[in-house]
Design a protein around this motif. Sequence first.
Motif, short mmCIF file in Angstrom:
data_model
loop_
_atom_site.label_atom_id
_atom_site.label_comp_id
_atom_site.label_asym_id
_atom_site.label_seq_id
_atom_site.Cartn_x
_atom_site.Cartn_y
_atom_site.Cartn_z
N MET A 194 0.94 -1.24 0.16
CA MET A 194 -0.10 -0.02 -0.01
C MET A 194 0.88 1.11 0.25
O MET A 194 1.91 1.38 0.92
N ILE A 195 0.59 2.27 -0.58
CA ILE A 195 1.54 3.60 -0.82
C ILE A 195 0.50 4.73 -0.18
O ILE A 195 -0.81 4.38 -0.65
N THR A 196 1.19 5.72 0.68
CA THR A 196 0.49 6.41 1.00
C THR A 196 1.16 7.87 0.97
O THR A 196 2.44 7.70 0.78
N THR A 197 0.37 8.80 0.92
CA THR A 197 0.89 10.10 0.55
C THR A 197 0.92 11.12 1.88
O THR A 197 0.44 10.85 2.80
N GLU A 198 1.31 12.36 1.80
CA GLU A 198 1.64 13.24 2.96
C GLU A 198 1.40 14.78 2.42
O GLU A 198 1.34 15.19 1.62
N TRP A 199 0.35 15.42 3.30
CA TRP A 199 0.22 16.60 3.20
C TRP A 199 0.88 17.55 4.26
O TRP A 199 2.07 17.97 4.00
N GLY A 200 0.70 17.45 5.46
CA GLY A 200 1.34 18.21 6.56
C GLY A 200 0.76 18.02 7.87
O GLY A 200 -0.14 17.15 8.12
N SER A 201 0.95 18.95 8.74
CA SER A 201 0.32 19.22 10.12
C SER A 201 -0.91 19.88 9.91
O SER A 201 -1.07 20.95 9.64
N PRO A 202 -2.06 19.20 10.33
CA PRO A 202 -3.34 19.71 10.23
C PRO A 202 -3.64 20.91 11.09
O PRO A 202 -4.37 22.00 10.52
N LYS A 203 -2.98 21.15 12.07
CA LYS A 203 -3.13 22.37 12.99
C LYS A 203 -2.61 23.59 12.28
O LYS A 203 -2.97 24.57 12.82
N HIS A 204 -1.78 23.52 11.51
CA HIS A 204 -1.01 24.54 10.69
C HIS A 204 -1.73 24.56 9.34
O HIS A 204 -2.08 25.88 8.88
N PHE A 205 -2.11 23.73 8.69
CA PHE A 205 -2.63 23.97 7.26
C PHE A 205 -3.90 24.40 7.46
O PHE A 205 -4.48 25.04 6.16
N LYS A 206 -4.73 24.02 8.58
CA LYS A 206 -6.02 24.38 8.43
C LYS A 206 -6.14 25.84 8.70
O LYS A 206 -7.35 26.14 8.67
N THR A 207 -5.19 26.74 9.02
CA THR A 207 -5.06 28.01 9.07
C THR A 207 -5.02 28.67 7.68
O THR A 207 -5.03 30.01 7.64
N GLY A 208 -4.66 27.81 6.61
CA GLY A 208 -4.12 28.64 5.48
C GLY A 208 -2.92 28.15 4.94
O GLY A 208 -2.55 27.52 5.58
N PHE A 209 -2.78 28.73 3.48
CA PHE A 209 -1.28 28.49 3.42
C PHE A 209 -0.50 29.42 3.43
O PHE A 209 -0.67 30.64 3.40
N HIS A 210 0.77 29.22 4.38
CA HIS A 210 1.68 29.91 4.69
C HIS A 210 3.15 29.54 3.96
O HIS A 210 3.53 28.55 4.43
N PRO A 211 3.42 30.41 3.05
CA PRO A 211 4.51 29.94 2.12
C PRO A 211 5.89 29.51 3.27
O PRO A 211 6.76 28.59 2.76
N SER A 212 6.19 30.05 4.16
CA SER A 212 7.35 29.99 5.03
C SER A 212 7.21 28.41 5.67
O SER A 212 8.18 27.87 6.14
N ASP A 213 5.88 27.91 5.90
CA ASP A 213 5.99 26.59 6.54
C ASP A 213 6.44 25.33 5.64
O ASP A 213 6.51 24.53 6.12
N VAL A 214 6.34 25.77 4.04
CA VAL A 214 6.56 24.55 3.34
C VAL A 214 7.99 24.09 3.43
O VAL A 214 7.87 22.77 3.25
N SER A 215 9.07 24.72 3.73
CA SER A 215 10.36 24.36 4.01
C SER A 215 10.66 23.71 5.34
O SER A 215 11.75 23.11 5.66
N ASN A 216 9.39 23.67 6.22
CA ASN A 216 9.78 23.05 7.40
C ASN A 216 9.19 21.86 7.62
O ASN A 216 8.02 21.54 7.45
N PRO A 217 10.11 20.88 8.05
CA PRO A 217 9.91 19.25 7.75
C PRO A 217 9.06 19.13 8.79
O PRO A 217 8.43 17.88 9.09
N GLU A 218 8.81 19.92 9.88
CA GLU A 218 7.72 19.36 11.03
C GLU A 218 6.10 19.73 10.61
O GLU A 218 5.34 19.69 11.13
N LEU A 219 6.08 20.61 9.62
CA LEU A 219 4.95 21.18 9.16
C LEU A 219 4.33 20.43 7.66
O LEU A 219 2.99 20.58 7.61
N TYR A 220 5.13 20.19 6.73
CA TYR A 220 4.79 19.75 5.49
C TYR A 220 5.69 18.41 4.95
O TYR A 220 6.80 18.33 5.43
#
Length: 476
Positions: A194-220
Motif C-alpha cells: 500500500m502506498i500513502t502520501t503526505e500533506w502536513g500538520s493539520p493544526k497548521h494547514f487548516k489556518t491557510g497556506f503560509h509559504p514559510s511553512d513549506v520548507s519546515n519538515p515538521e509542518l509539510y
Amino acid sequence: MSCCKGPGYASPLDAFHNGPREELLYVICVQPDKTKQDYVATVDVNPKSSTYSQVIHRTYTGAVGNELHHSGWNVCSSCYDRPELKRDLLVCPSLHSCNVYIFDVGTNPRKPELHKVIDGSEMRSFNCSFPHSVHCLASGEVMISTMGDAKENGKGDFVLIDSKTLKITGSWVKGEKKAKFGYDFWYQPYHDVMITTEWGSPKHFKTGFHPSDVSNPELYGTSLNFYRWSTHELIQVIDLGMEGSAPLETRFLHNPKAAEGFVGCAVQGNVYRFYKNSNGTWNTDKVIDIPIDIPAKTVLQDGVETEINALVGDILLSLDDKYLYLSCWLHGDVRQYDISDTKNPKLVGQIFLGGQIANNDLKVIDDKKLEDPPKLVTVKGKRLYGSPQMIQLSLDGKRLYASTSLYSPWDKQFYPQMIKEGGWILKIDVDTENGGLKLDEDFLVHFGDEPNGPVLPHEIRYPGGDCTSDIWLAKE
C-alpha cells in the motif's frame, strides 16, 4: 461482460467497456459560512432529463463545523465476488469534526438520506483525526486515512470501520514505525503493498497556506510511504525532497497486476512515477517536471513581484490506463497526458478554466508558456470565479467533470470571489483516440444560488463507482 455478481465490475476494462453512462453525481458541498451545514448534492447529468445539469436534492449532515472533503463506498469492486454485498452507502468523513457521515444512496439514489453518524470522538479515541481518503477492502471493511493525532499534530494512520455495524474498530497500522504525515492511499494486494502520501500538520494547514511553512519538515510532508499490505507494517519511505513537497493524490495503474503508478505533488507542481524494483523495493522518478512542463508564472501583485506555481491539486487515470489527467489549481488548467509509455508522459490535451491570473488583477511579467494570460471563464452567460480542482472521469473516459474547491480555508485565501459567488462544476469532452479536451458550453452546475447561500463543491462520485473509488484484485 459483467454478470452483476457482487458490487462494481469484474475488472477495470469491464467497467470501461460495459459500465453505464453516469446519470447522477454525488457532490461534496462545503459551506464557507461555518454556521451552516455541509451536504451532499445530487446532480442530474442525464442529457435526456428535464433537470439536466441541476442540483435535484441536498442531503444535509444535520450539524455544523464539519468540512466534508472526500468520500467512498461501503463496498466496491474489490468485493465483486461477494454477491451478498451491495454498494449502497456513501461514506463521508469530515476533516474538522472527525465525524463520519454515512448516506443511504441505495434506497432512492436520486434522494439519498442520512443513514448514520459516527461521532468524531470514536476516531479521536484511537489517537486519529482529520480523516481523508476512503477505500473499501475485500474483507468488506472500510478504511479511512487520517492526517493527524487527537490533537491535530501530523500523524499518518488509518481507521477501520466494520461495514455491518458501522463502528470504528481500531487503527490499521502495526509495528513501531509510523508515517510522519498522512493524506491519500492506494493498496495493491497482488504486490503486497500500500502506498500513502503526505500533506502536513493539520493544526497548521487548516489556518491557510503560509509559504514559510513549506520548507519546515515538521509542518509539510515530502515522502511516499510504502506498507506491507499483509502485515500492516511500514517497510519503506522515499523522501522526494522539496521538489516533491506535499505529495497528495496517488493512483496505481488500474490493472491490478501493475507495479507502478503516479503521485501529484501540490506545492511545486511535479508528478512522480513510482514503480517496483526487481528486488521488491520501490523507486520513484519525476516524470512531469515543473521548470519544463508547468513553469511558474511571474506576476506583479500589490506592487510586489512574485511567482505563482501550478499547484497540482488532483490527478486520475482512465480505466484503460491510457491517460493521466491533472488539475493545476492556481494556473487554472486541466491537462491530459498519454501514458502509453509510463516513463514519458506526453501532453496531448490542455484547457484553461480560470485560475489566479484570470480571477485576480495581476500583471503577468513573465510566462514561459503562454503569450496571452488566461481569461476569466464565462459559460451560459455566467462569469465563473475559481479554478478546476477535483476531477472525475466517466467510466468510458469520454467525459471529465471538474469542480472548484480545494479546502475552504485555502479557497477563502486564493479565490475570495468564489466564496461570494459560489463554486461550479464544468464538463469537458475528451478525445479518447488522439487526446484533446473541449469544454461543453451547454453544461454548468453553479452553486451560487443554493438555499443557504453559495457553497464550495469538492469531490464527485457516481452511483456504482468511478475511476478513483474502485480498486480491483488480481485473478491468479
